[in-house]
Every structure is written in structure tokens, then in C-alpha cells.
Design an enzyme around this catalytic site. Structure first.
Site, PDB file in Angstrom:
ATOM      1  N   ASP A   1      -5.679 -12.532 -16.273  1.00 27.71           N
ATOM      2  CA  ASP A   1      -4.580 -13.502 -16.188  1.00 27.71           C
ATOM      3  C   ASP A   1      -3.661 -13.117 -15.026  1.00 27.71           C
ATOM      4  O   ASP A   1      -3.812 -12.056 -14.422  1.00 27.71           O
ATOM      5  CB  ASP A   1      -3.796 -13.561 -17.500  1.00 27.71           C
ATOM      6  CG  ASP A   1      -3.063 -12.261 -17.784  1.00 27.71           C
ATOM      7  OD1 ASP A   1      -3.688 -11.193 -17.651  1.00 27.71           O
ATOM      8  OD2 ASP A   1      -1.863 -12.290 -18.131  1.00 27.71           O
TER       9      ASP A   1
ATOM     10  N   HIS B   1     -13.887 -11.356 -17.338  1.00 29.53           N
ATOM     11  CA  HIS B   1     -12.908 -12.401 -17.635  1.00 29.53           C
ATOM     12  C   HIS B   1     -11.849 -12.319 -16.551  1.00 29.53           C
ATOM     13  O   HIS B   1     -11.034 -11.394 -16.532  1.00 29.53           O
ATOM     14  CB  HIS B   1     -12.303 -12.174 -19.016  1.00 29.53           C
ATOM     15  CG  HIS B   1     -11.259 -13.184 -19.366  1.00 29.53           C
ATOM     16  ND1 HIS B   1     -11.565 -14.436 -19.842  1.00 29.53           N
ATOM     17  CD2 HIS B   1      -9.906 -13.137 -19.292  1.00 29.53           C
ATOM     18  CE1 HIS B   1     -10.454 -15.116 -20.056  1.00 29.53           C
ATOM     19  NE2 HIS B   1      -9.424 -14.359 -19.724  1.00 29.53           N
TER      20      HIS B   1
ATOM     21  N   ASP C   1     -21.462  -9.171 -21.391  1.00 33.42           N
ATOM     22  CA  ASP C   1     -21.018  -9.411 -20.012  1.00 33.42           C
ATOM     23  C   ASP C   1     -20.817 -10.911 -19.833  1.00 33.42           C
ATOM     24  O   ASP C   1     -21.661 -11.592 -19.250  1.00 33.42           O
ATOM     25  CB  ASP C   1     -22.081  -8.863 -19.058  1.00 33.42           C
ATOM     26  CG  ASP C   1     -21.621  -8.934 -17.613  1.00 33.42           C
ATOM     27  OD1 ASP C   1     -20.410  -9.100 -17.371  1.00 33.42           O
ATOM     28  OD2 ASP C   1     -22.491  -8.821 -16.720  1.00 33.42           O
TER      29      ASP C   1
ATOM     30  N   GLU D   1     -12.532  -8.272 -20.099  1.00 34.43           N
ATOM     31  CA  GLU D   1     -11.473  -8.496 -19.118  1.00 34.43           C
ATOM     32  C   GLU D   1     -11.350  -7.264 -18.234  1.00 34.43           C
ATOM     33  O   GLU D   1     -11.997  -6.225 -18.475  1.00 34.43           O
ATOM     34  CB  GLU D   1     -10.139  -8.802 -19.828  1.00 34.43           C
ATOM     35  CG  GLU D   1      -9.095  -9.354 -18.864  1.00 34.43           C
ATOM     36  CD  GLU D   1      -7.930 -10.096 -19.525  1.00 34.43           C
ATOM     37  OE1 GLU D   1      -7.946 -10.277 -20.756  1.00 34.43           O
ATOM     38  OE2 GLU D   1      -7.015 -10.489 -18.790  1.00 34.43           O
TER      39      GLU D   1
HETATM   40  O1  9MR Z   1      -4.696  -4.106 -23.292  1.00 39.45           O
HETATM   41  C1  9MR Z   1      -4.065  -4.893 -24.290  1.00 39.45           C
HETATM   42  C2  9MR Z   1      -4.624  -4.503 -25.637  1.00 39.45           C
HETATM   43  O2  9MR Z   1      -4.287  -3.165 -25.941  1.00 39.45           O
HETATM   44  C3  9MR Z   1      -4.085  -5.456 -26.702  1.00 39.45           C
HETATM   45  O3  9MR Z   1      -4.717  -5.147 -27.934  1.00 39.45           O
HETATM   46  C4  9MR Z   1      -4.361  -6.898 -26.297  1.00 39.45           C
HETATM   47  C5  9MR Z   1      -3.837  -7.911 -27.308  1.00 39.45           C
HETATM   48  O4  9MR Z   1      -2.467  -7.874 -27.382  1.00 39.45           O
HETATM   49  O5  9MR Z   1      -3.766  -7.154 -25.043  1.00 39.45           O
HETATM   50  C6  9MR Z   1      -4.289  -6.363 -24.008  1.00 39.45           C
HETATM   51  O6  9MR Z   1      -3.603  -6.664 -22.839  1.00 39.45           O
HETATM   52  C7  9MR Z   1      -3.835  -7.927 -22.227  1.00 39.45           C
HETATM   53  C8  9MR Z   1      -2.482  -8.544 -21.936  1.00 39.45           C
HETATM   54  O7  9MR Z   1      -1.834  -8.852 -23.143  1.00 39.45           O
HETATM   55  C9  9MR Z   1      -2.547  -9.752 -21.037  1.00 39.45           C
HETATM   56  N1  9MR Z   1      -3.292  -9.476 -19.845  1.00 39.45           N
HETATM   57  C10 9MR Z   1      -4.625  -8.966 -20.108  1.00 39.45           C
HETATM   58  C11 9MR Z   1      -4.568  -7.692 -20.905  1.00 39.45           C
HETATM   59  C12 9MR Z   1      -5.953  -7.086 -21.093  1.00 39.45           C
HETATM   60  O8  9MR Z   1      -6.750  -7.841 -21.938  1.00 39.45           O
END
Ligand code: 9MR
Length: 547
Positions: free
Chosen positions: A108, A451, A500, A509
Site C-alpha cells: 500500500d 502484493h 506466491d 506483501e
Molecule cells: O506487519 C503488520 C502485521 O504485524 C499486522 O498483523 C498486520 C495487520 O494489522 O499489519 C501489518 O502491517 C501492514 C500495515 O498495516 C499496512 N501496510 C502493509 C503492512 C504489511 O502487511
């Protein structure tokens, strides 16, 4: 699953090999003295390619396919306001801020101070480690591919500054009073708002008003950009990262260093004044990064400020934190930052008594011992065995363990810590039950479909695949939040809960806080290779343990 271990570590000649048993032949693999050399540059280039507010140029990005116009330039954001998901009305604020720059967080295009802080710290710690040990820094000026090369400043610092400048912009202007919920750890209907003096706090994040679809290249994002209310967690991240920056740039750009220190001290004071403002605003379009326990953030910020300033106030804050005496040093993650402070105190020259530094090093070595203990708890020899399943971003947990193992090797010279650090990297690059590499462009079967909103070749063939050196979040058996992962639920062993697929945001991601330890560990491994190639130090040279 039956797993066999084949030990051919006696093999010393470089070349390309395969193993054969009867008529079964393994894939070809390399035995080479330069396995990690390219990875350290590619993994760092991830940060260049994640820059917001700058055009990504073919000549620095490894080819025309990865070039793109600047995204979010300029990025003038106003405060989120109005009803949240629970019907609370957020008041917003009277200003907008120019927060152009920094790195996009992940797939994102949000920019989150909390995650920026740990990613930045990790890169800067790599630089500080080299300096503390009297080694050449891994990205001396001109070595990395980025526009600032040749400016007389270490390339790692050039990349890090891109983020640090952004973090400074997220600080709330002096004299700002805001209405926020105080002491509320979770969002619920009927939050009570109080007016606080928010001067010097950091806005928690800036992101889109709504989630954009995949793909959405950054320059085509048309969503309004919103600043989220300040949080104590973000404020302490800013304090820590800016304090670390202040000491690093002191001899390079004193004016910038002074700006960093002033921001860090203002942030510390703001967090002390407002210790319980949690990130709970429930709006769509960006990730949460909420954290209900900020004791470790207070410790980390105090540690960085103390290393930089040696001031009694920060020493007192360390002494009153339970994290200061905690052993073994805890695991690292975006919401678990105590060991960042421990590492800085143990590694970087500072005013702490020598016996305290020894004790802190001991707590890191004790953590490394615990990680080594996990190697025997799984068939693939990875120093990682989470009791309650594999978490979101597990590859970064493994690499953060490798980072601590590598430091334990630096501190003790003992080979088992080095081997443990390598075992972590081995898992990442393919020695795992899926027989996949979680790093694009590396290993026999690398991740290809992250992602991501620009490296989305899987969904739009006109867009590029990921450049080499990008780390997938990896197996996740505990928070299988997206549709693809949901379909796997209950049908995969924890280490194997991964695909993947670009749509699988909880499995595949990419993120700045995940690629940062990939940079750290690959640079550490590449340095070891370089030192081996250079041969043993002359007999008259400084004595130190070699491996
Ligand atoms: O890395 C984060 C993980 O520890 C959490 O469980 C998750 C859900 O809240 O969010 C991950 O962080 C994401 C962030 O909220 C938005 N950008 C992408 C991040 C990686 O997936």
C-alpha cells in the site's frame, strides 16, 4: 514430512554443483565466496524504489521497467475528520502539513511513523555497527545505485535521510491543541475526547482516504491523503529515530543533526506530557499499526536520546524502565522495540558504565542462545519456532533473529552464532518446506507475485514484476486475513501457509520493516565474505577474533 540433512560443508571449491542419488538429481546450486554481495545492494535498492515524492529513474532502478513518475508530489495532507467505523466524530485539525517524501510502507502507499521508525533504525544501525567495530561501512559513497551517489556522504545515509526528513515533517506544529481520546486502548462507540497540548507529537500516519485497488501505481493514486491523529507510539518512534540521526549526522551535516536533536527532544517531552494517546482512529484506506503497550517505545526513545546526549534525564528514564534489565533481550518487531534500545546501548559508544554495556551485550547473547535452541525444534534448522503459529511477516521475524545472532557473533566471536544467522537466511532463500525463496530474484524458485500496487505483473502484464531483492512477508498461519489465505486455512502446516499470489496480502506483501533486516543481514554476510577473501590480518595487526 521426512527431512534429510546433507552436510557437504567440507566442500571448498567454488563452482556450480548438483547432488545425485541413483537417478535422482538435485537442482544446480552454487558454491561461491560471493553469495550475498549482490543481495545487499538489491535489498537496499528496494528503499529507493519505494520512495514517495520522487521519480524512480531507470538508471537507478535496474531498468526501464521499474521506472515511474513521482507519486504523491506534492503531498499536502489534511487531518482525518468526521465519523469513524464506530460512529465517533473525530474533530480534525486546523492545519494541513506538507509531508512529501519518505518511503511507501509496503504494497500500500500509506506512510506510517511507527513502521518508518523501526525500518530507519535498522538501516542506521547497520551503519553504526560498522563504525563501532571499526569496519568499512557497507555502502560507502558511490557504491549503491541512487541519485545521491557521489555527494560525499555514505549511500546508506542518503537513503535513510529520505525517510528521516519525512518523519520530521510528521511532527505536530508548536502551539497545537487537539481533541483526542486519552487512555483509550481500543476503539468503541462513545469515545470521550479531551483537549491536549499536542505540540511536538507525531501524527501516527498519512494515507489514502479509501483503499485503492491493485494495481494502482503511486502517480495514479487519486485518493485524498489524510493525516491521522498523533499517537504516543509514533511520537516515541520519532524521538528515537531522530535522536539516532542526530548523532550520525553530527559530523556530516551539523545543521541537520541539530534539527534532528531538537525534534527528538520535543517529541520526548510531548510523549512524557501525553503518555497514553493510542492509535485507535478507525478509518479505512490504511493499516492500523496500533499498539496498546508503549513501555518498550519509551525505553527505546530514552536509550537513543541517552546514547546521543548522555543527559541525566534519559539515564533516569532508562533506570526506571523494566526493559533496561530484561534478559534475554526480547524479539524485534514494529510493536516490539525494546531490543532496538538495548542494541544501541550495547553497541554504539555512549556514557553508560562498561559493566552495564557488558550486561546488555549478555542479554543479546542470551537471546541468541534461545534462538539457537529453536533450531532443533523444526526439520529445516531455522532458528525460529513460534509456539502459537507463524505470524504475519514471519520472514522478518526470522531475519531480525539473524540480526541478533550476528551481533552475538560480533560480541563473542563464537561460530555457532554466525551459523545461526546463516541458518535464518538459508530458510529465507529456499531451505524450507515449500522449496521457495521468499526473495525476488534470488534462489531457484523465487517469489514473483508480491502484493504491491506497482510491481503487479501478475494482474497487469504491462506492469513490472518485483525488482530483485524484495522480501515477501512469508508463511502466516495466525492471521490469514485475505481471501486467498482464507482458502488455505486449516489445510497447511504453519511453515507452509504461503502462496506466491498478489492478492494474498496477509502472506505475500512486502514492507519496509521486512526488507530492512534483509539489508542488514545480507550486508553482514557479505562483509564476512569480503573479510575471508582478504585473508587473515597481518600478525602485527589488532588482535580480534575472526571467523
Ligand atoms: O506487519 C503488520 C502485521 O504485524 C499486522 O498483523 C498486520 C495487520 O494489522 O499489519 C501489518 O502491517 C501492514 C500495515 O498495516 C499496512 N501496510 C502493509 C503492512 C504489511 O502487511
Amino acid at each position: 514430512m521426512a527431512v534429510h540433512r546433507i552436510d557437504f560443508s567440507a566442500l571448498r571449491s567454488a563452482g556450480t554443483y548438483h547432488l545425485a542419488v541413483g537417478n535422482v538429481r538435485s537442482r544446480a546450486f552454487a558454491v561461491s565466496p560471493t553469495l550475498y554481495d549482490r543481495l545487499r545492494y538489491d535489498s537496499l535498492n528496494y528503499f529507493y524504489q519505494s520512495r514517495a515524492g520522487a521519480p524512480i529513474e531507470a538508471r537507478w532502478a535496474g531498468g526501464a521497467g521499474w521506472a515511474r513518475p513521482a507519486g504523491h508530489r506534492p503531498e499536502i495532507a489534511r487531518c482525518v475528520a468526521g465519523p469513524d467505523g464506530h460512529g465517533n466524530i473525530w474533530p480534525g485539525c486546523a492545519y494541513s502539513l506538507d509531508v512529501t517524501g519518505g518511503w511507501y510502507d509496503a504494497g500500500d502507499q500509506g506512510k506510517y511513523v511507527v513502521n518508518g521508525g523501526i525500518a530507519l533504525w535498522t538501516l542506521l544501525d547497520l551503519y553504526e555497527r560498522s563504525r563501532a567495530l571499526g569496519r568499512p561501512t557497507p555502502y560507502a559513497d558511490g557504491k549503491a545505485a541512487l541519485p545521491e551517489r557521489g555527494n560525499g556522504v555514505d549511500d546508506l545515509l542518503d537513503e535513510a535521510r529520505w525517510e528521516l526528513e519525512f518523519l520530521l515533517k510528521m511532527q505536530v506544529p508548536e502551539g497545537t491543541r487537539l481533541r483526542v481520546p486519552v487512555g483509550e486502548k481500543r476503539n468503541a462507540a462513545g469515545l470521550k475526547f479531551e483537549e491536549i497540548d499536542a505540540s511536538g507529537m507525531a501524527h501516527h500516519k498519512v494515507g489514502d482516504a479509501r483503499w485503492t485497488p491493485l494495481p494502482t501505481p503511486p502517480h495514479l493514486d487519486r485518493e485524498p491523503r489524510l493525516l491521522f491523529p498523533p499517537s504516543t507510539g509514533a511520537t516515541l518512534n520519532l524521538a528515537a529515530a531522530a535522536a539516532q540521526g542526530a548523532r550520525i549526522w553530527r559530523g556530516i551535516d551539523p545543521a541537520f543533526a541539530a534539527r534532528c536533536l531538537a525534534a527528538a527532544e520535543r517529541a520526548w517531552a510531548a510523549a512524557a506530557r501525553n503518555p497514553e494517546v493510542y492509535a485507535i482512529a478507525d478509518f479505512t484506506g490504511s493499516g492500523g499499526y496500533g499498539d496498546q503497550d508503549l513501555g518498550d517505545e519509551f525505553f527505546w526513545a530514552a536509550a537513543e536520546l541517552y546514547v546521543t546526549t548522555a543527559r541525566a534525564e534519559y539515564r533516569a528514564a532508562l533506570g526506571s524502565s523494566s526493559w533496561f534489565r530484561f534478559s534475554p533481550a526480547p524479539e524485534l518487531g514494529w510493536n516490539r522495540v525494546a531490543s532496538l534500545g538495548t542494541i544501541s546501548l550495547a553497541l554504539v559508544p555512549n556514557a553508560l558504565a562498561a559493566e552495564e554495556k557488558r550486561r546488555l551485550r549478555g542479554s543479546l547473547v542470551a537471546a541468541a542462545d534461545a534462538f539457537l535452541g529453536d533450531i532443533g525444534r523444526n526439520g529445516f534448522g531455522v532458528p525460529y519456532a513460534p509456539q502459537r503459529g507463524w505470524p504475519w511477516g514471519s520472514t522478518s521475524s526470522i531475519l531480525n533473529r539473524s540480526l541478533i545472532l550476528a551481533l552475538a557473533h560480533d560480541f563473542t566471536g563464537e561460530a555457532r552464532y554466525r551459523d545461526g544467522a546463516i541458518a535464518g537466511m538459508d530458510f529465507i532463500l529456499g531451505r524450507n518446506p515449500l522449496d521457495r525463496s521468499f526473495v525476488s530474484g534470488y534462489g531457484a524458485r523465487p517469489m514473483q507475485n508480491p502484493h504491491h500496487r506497482f510491481w503487479t505483473h501478475q494482474l497487469d502484464p504491462t506492469l513490472p514484476p518485483p525488482p530483485p531483492g524484495v522480501l515477501s512477508g512469508g508463511p502466516n498461519s495466525t492471521a490469514m486475513a485475505d481471501g486467498v489465505a482464507a482458502g488455505l486455512k486449516g489445510r497447511c502446516a504453519p511453515q507452509a501457509c504461503w502462496v506466491d499470489d498478489a492478492r494474498a496480502y496477509s502472506l505475500n506483501e512486502v514492507a519496509i520493516n521486512w526488507n530492512a533486516p534483509l539489508v542488514w543481514v545480507s550486508a553482514w554476510l557479505a562483509e564476512r565474505e569480503e573479510r575471508r577473501r582478504a585473508g587473515p590480518p597481518p600478525a602485527s595487526g589488532p588482535s580480534e577474533s575472526r571467523s
